[in-house]
Enzyme design. Sequence first.
Site, short mmCIF file in Angstrom:
data_model
loop_
_atom_site.label_atom_id
_atom_site.label_comp_id
_atom_site.label_asym_id
_atom_site.label_seq_id
_atom_site.Cartn_x
_atom_site.Cartn_y
_atom_site.Cartn_z
N SER A 262 -10.23 0.01 26.53
CA SER A 262 -10.32 -0.64 27.81
C SER A 262 -8.68 -0.54 27.71
O SER A 262 -7.78 -0.37 26.55
CB SER A 262 -10.86 -2.29 28.28
OG SER A 262 -9.84 -3.45 27.11
N ASP A 263 -8.35 -0.58 29.30
CA ASP A 263 -6.51 -0.89 29.32
C ASP A 263 -6.48 -2.54 28.80
O ASP A 263 -7.73 -3.27 28.92
CB ASP A 263 -6.53 -0.51 30.43
CG ASP A 263 -4.45 -0.53 30.36
OD1 ASP A 263 -3.47 -0.87 29.74
OD2 ASP A 263 -3.69 0.31 31.63
#
Length: 730
Positions: free
Chosen positions: A266-267
């Site tokens: 994920s960011d």
Amino acid sequence: MKKFLFVRSCFLQKIFIFFCVFLSISSFAQPFEDNDWLRADSIVKLLTLDEKVALLHGNSMFTSTGIPRLGFPEIKTTDGPTGIREEMYRDSWQPQQLTTDSATFFPIGTALAATWNYDMALLYGTAIGSEARSRGKDILLGPGVNIIRTPLCGRTFEYFSEDPWLGSRITVGYIRGVQSNDVAACVKHFALNNQETHRGEISVTLSERALREIYLPSFEAAVKEANVYSVMAAYNKINGWWCSENDYLLNKILKQEWGFKGVVMSDWGGTHSTMGAALNGLDLEMATSKECNEFYMANPLLDSIKAGKVPLNIINQKAQCIVWLMLKCKTTDKSRKHGELATSEHFNAAYQIASQSIVLLKNKRNILPLNISKIKKIAVIGINATQKNAEVKFGAGVKTNYEITSLEGIRKRFGNNVEINYAPGCFAFFLPDSTVRRHAVFPTSAPDKKLIDEAAALAHKSDIAIVFVGTSHLIEAEALDRKNISLPFGQDSLIKAVCSANRNTIVVVIAAGAVDLTTANTYAPSIVWAWYNGSEGGNALADMLLGKVNPSGKMPYTIPKKIDDIAAHALNAFPGENLKVHYSEGILVGYRWFDTKKIKPLFPFGYGLSYTTFDYLSIRTDTSTYQSGDSIKIAGTIKNSGKYDGYETIELYSSKKDAEILMPEKELRAFTKVWIKAGETKEVNLTVPVSHLAYFNEKTMKWEILTGNYSLRAGSSSADLPLKCAIFIK
Ligand code: BGC
């Protein structure tokens, strides 16, 4: 006795595990791609559920746990993409202020793309990957490969191009270079993170055709050609689904269609639910604000597995992806590369890339290159001449050993026989705008009359004036889009005043995304685009002004006459409404829009001059009729008809005029950059697989090739294509 048996079985178990792990990780050197995948599977079989889940989330700001019991160390990530970020404390965004973590600052992404040179991308990736390794990192959080849909996007500096073919060539070179150092690249931000305004909430909708033809090719090439080991999901949503929890994007396209084996992370803080992430393709959650055990993919995931909501085989697959990445990076192997930090080779790589990235946009009266023996006084004007761009206020910057500014480069390289005087010409004054983001500031446009008068007076008594204009990382930054493309701080007035004080004025633009150069183009005889060009940027620019470097950069995007000429703005499709943005321009992004709609830009895509001239003499294809599996082989001859040796990038575009469906006026299909000596004629060869002419048919959801006539055109920019030939696809 029971106790003895237990102890003995534990002992045997340990030996067994050791043996398995040894078998698994001792055969790294084997050439078969899938070996690592199989070995990752056998290692996952040895793990407890807790160990598997521990692999799936961060355990500090930039690390995740690894498998300590089996000797797999923590996985350490670092930003990217323009240099290795300084060491941060484990649980905060604060730098540790070490004295040992300075790194090379490489030219920004748009500069790299402006080289139009795969070899430069490979060099860049190889050097930055080596630096990541020397700092003990396993994953470099880059490259950023999103399409430049609008110049206002604050992260344009991290991205490459408005064109998927140019973007994907640079992407592939960068990743191969990074990963040759036993470091994983992490291609980001997947996908459609084309603006920063409301990036954490907006939902993007667009046609499937635009998704496939424009926005995904760089990611697809990263997976299929460069075998990238990790992908970062973007913050935004697509069709209402967060990218980090998007089954279509992550499971269907990335993993099933493209066969991606690596880690989808994920960011930072970009995960929104346990079930969404677990079931829809996310493998590793990175976050910032919570206790690590509370991450969606930590204890809540463990609970969901125990409750039977998340099947164990999904957890095994995720763990396998992560172990695969660790094996690929040889994290337990003594033969792993060590890398080197901030070496002269790396600074030299930064210099080479910078010198190939500088774009000469205009050169009336051949003011450039400067004949230094005839010049006594030079006025260097503008705050961009002294500005450093390695460090940023928000997001990932680089603490670097040195960064040569343009003024320093000119002072160093121009010698002692010429007097160089400096005047700022403007004052960087910002107005706060907390409606956009806390601490957000926007540049004023008001000119400072006193500073402009001083600068004009200096220009007047000089032989040459060089005016530096553009932006900075306070203006082009993560989490912030610009409001317009106007030059800030009254720089247009400055250009006008200096040009009327001295007719030998060169405007140098230091910026990442397009700025309005109408005034510069009206008044200045010479315009140069020099980016935020890394540690060696000032030296490269000075050498280019002197003619030691013959400029060979070409714009990786279109410079419009005005922002409303850009498709997303013309159609009022930026930044969206009610947290929704629809890409109504479809496939007509960048020059595809300008050319199809017959809008004349100020400087077209692919444009850039040289100190020499190139004559495009002839083009031919190996035959005239092709079938779907064929490759079109194109040979062209180009003559360097000027006085300087130099590089030229030959750009090849295809057009299909008689199509019943919408086809852009032209599309870049191939390019090559060659060195041609003055007076020399060179044959250049390009290959276009017929499959690259395909369009994405939304009805069949397949790439399909339209049969019939195509024209191929080659030349020095998207707007200057003198060589033509026709082909027929059966
Ligand atoms: C950015 C990523 C970056 C991450 C870690 C996020 O805000 O979007 O590109 O890698 O932070 O610094």
